[in-house]
Design a protein around this motif. Sequence first.
Motif, PDB file in Angstrom:
ATOM      1  N   TYR A 183       0.834  -1.195   0.000  1.00 33.80           N
ATOM      2  CA  TYR A 183       0.000   0.000   0.000  1.00 33.80           C
ATOM      3  C   TYR A 183       0.875   1.253   0.000  1.00 33.80           C
ATOM      4  O   TYR A 183       2.055   1.222  -0.296  1.00 33.80           O
ATOM      5  CB  TYR A 183      -0.976  -0.015   1.181  1.00 33.80           C
ATOM      6  CG  TYR A 183      -1.741  -1.305   1.304  1.00 33.80           C
ATOM      7  CD1 TYR A 183      -2.651  -1.687   0.322  1.00 33.80           C
ATOM      8  CD2 TYR A 183      -1.526  -2.164   2.369  1.00 33.80           C
ATOM      9  CE1 TYR A 183      -3.344  -2.886   0.403  1.00 33.80           C
ATOM     10  CE2 TYR A 183      -2.217  -3.365   2.468  1.00 33.80           C
ATOM     11  CZ  TYR A 183      -3.125  -3.728   1.477  1.00 33.80           C
ATOM     12  OH  TYR A 183      -3.792  -4.905   1.564  1.00 33.80           O
ATOM     13  N   ASP A 184       0.293   2.380   0.338  1.00 36.38           N
ATOM     14  CA  ASP A 184       1.058   3.624   0.401  1.00 36.38           C
ATOM     15  C   ASP A 184       1.357   3.951   1.861  1.00 36.38           C
ATOM     16  O   ASP A 184       0.697   4.785   2.491  1.00 36.38           O
ATOM     17  CB  ASP A 184       0.278   4.762  -0.272  1.00 36.38           C
ATOM     18  CG  ASP A 184       0.442   4.738  -1.773  1.00 36.38           C
ATOM     19  OD1 ASP A 184       0.637   3.641  -2.316  1.00 36.38           O
ATOM     20  OD2 ASP A 184       0.364   5.804  -2.398  1.00 36.38           O
ATOM     21  N   THR A 185       2.346   3.280   2.411  1.00 38.54           N
ATOM     22  CA  THR A 185       2.757   3.495   3.792  1.00 38.54           C
ATOM     23  C   THR A 185       4.254   3.786   3.842  1.00 38.54           C
ATOM     24  O   THR A 185       5.015   3.364   2.969  1.00 38.54           O
ATOM     25  CB  THR A 185       2.452   2.273   4.676  1.00 38.54           C
ATOM     26  OG1 THR A 185       3.083   1.109   4.109  1.00 38.54           O
ATOM     27  CG2 THR A 185       0.962   2.022   4.775  1.00 38.54           C
ATOM     28  N   LEU A 186       4.636   4.519   4.879  1.00 38.37           N
ATOM     29  CA  LEU A 186       6.044   4.812   5.128  1.00 38.37           C
ATOM     30  C   LEU A 186       6.389   4.380   6.542  1.00 38.37           C
ATOM     31  O   LEU A 186       5.533   4.407   7.439  1.00 38.37           O
ATOM     32  CB  LEU A 186       6.325   6.315   5.000  1.00 38.37           C
ATOM     33  CG  LEU A 186       5.939   7.025   3.694  1.00 38.37           C
ATOM     34  CD1 LEU A 186       6.189   8.522   3.844  1.00 38.37           C
ATOM     35  CD2 LEU A 186       6.704   6.454   2.517  1.00 38.37           C
ATOM     36  N   VAL A 187       7.626   3.996   6.758  1.00 38.33           N
ATOM     37  CA  VAL A 187       8.134   3.736   8.100  1.00 38.33           C
ATOM     38  C   VAL A 187       9.207   4.773   8.395  1.00 38.33           C
ATOM     39  O   VAL A 187      10.108   4.997   7.575  1.00 38.33           O
ATOM     40  CB  VAL A 187       8.708   2.313   8.234  1.00 38.33           C
ATOM     41  CG1 VAL A 187       9.325   2.116   9.622  1.00 38.33           C
ATOM     42  CG2 VAL A 187       7.623   1.270   8.002  1.00 38.33           C
ATOM     43  N   LEU A 188       9.108   5.423   9.564  1.00 34.26           N
ATOM     44  CA  LEU A 188      10.035   6.478   9.951  1.00 34.26           C
ATOM     45  C   LEU A 188      10.934   6.015  11.097  1.00 34.26           C
ATOM     46  O   LEU A 188      10.579   5.096  11.837  1.00 34.26           O
ATOM     47  CB  LEU A 188       9.259   7.728  10.378  1.00 34.26           C
ATOM     48  CG  LEU A 188       8.173   8.218   9.418  1.00 34.26           C
ATOM     49  CD1 LEU A 188       7.505   9.463   9.991  1.00 34.26           C
ATOM     50  CD2 LEU A 188       8.739   8.487   8.043  1.00 34.26           C
TER      51      LEU A 188
END
Length: 228
Positions: free
Chosen positions: A44-49
Amino acid sequence: EQSTLGNTVARLEAENSELLGLSTSTGAKRLIASVIGRPPALPYDTLVLDKGENDGVKEYTPVYIGGDQIIGFIAAVYPNTSVVTLATTPGFSSTVYVYGPNIYTTAVGVGGGTLEIQVPQGIDMKAGDVVVLPAFNAGVYGVISVIDSSPTRPEQFGYVSINTPLQGLRFVGIGEEPLRPLSFDEAKAVVEKVRQNFLELPVPSGVLVDVPEISTTTATSTATSTEL
């Protein structure tokens, strides 16, 4: 070696520019985080910071790129990391305002950093129209880059992408306070604020031709003289 050095310099210049944009925002104080996970490695459209609860990150706080462009919000927080849900996540619906036709409508995330806007034929929506997500209470989200329209269909589609490809995101800014639901009047105020900021340009003094302000005393004196 010269080519490698040139690539390194270009990468560092891009990173400095990205960090400068985040640090010179006009909004409240933000925490700058590195993106350590992104599509296509993540679904999906996810980011990990690389910032989490130990750094003061809270759920539902807005996530920015550039100066004041919100692209999503913190959906989950862990001790040293956090997960961002982007507005372009497939199936994610957002109320948007489109300048040009000047309409409120619904945008749906279709993945790949893209929003899809569907409106009836006859509405004058075109490539280049500016799109705002009032719920994010910020500036311009993006512009419509592509229109898919056919006279044989009752609807037309516009597609909006952020300026930076998801694969190119290295840093983001995280807001301090969680997003909250807005009333329609508050949403309208956001739209008008963005409209004003979008249309007004920072013209240097001496270049802008404008009518000088007249003081109240001068105005009163002029009015009195006229009456006489």
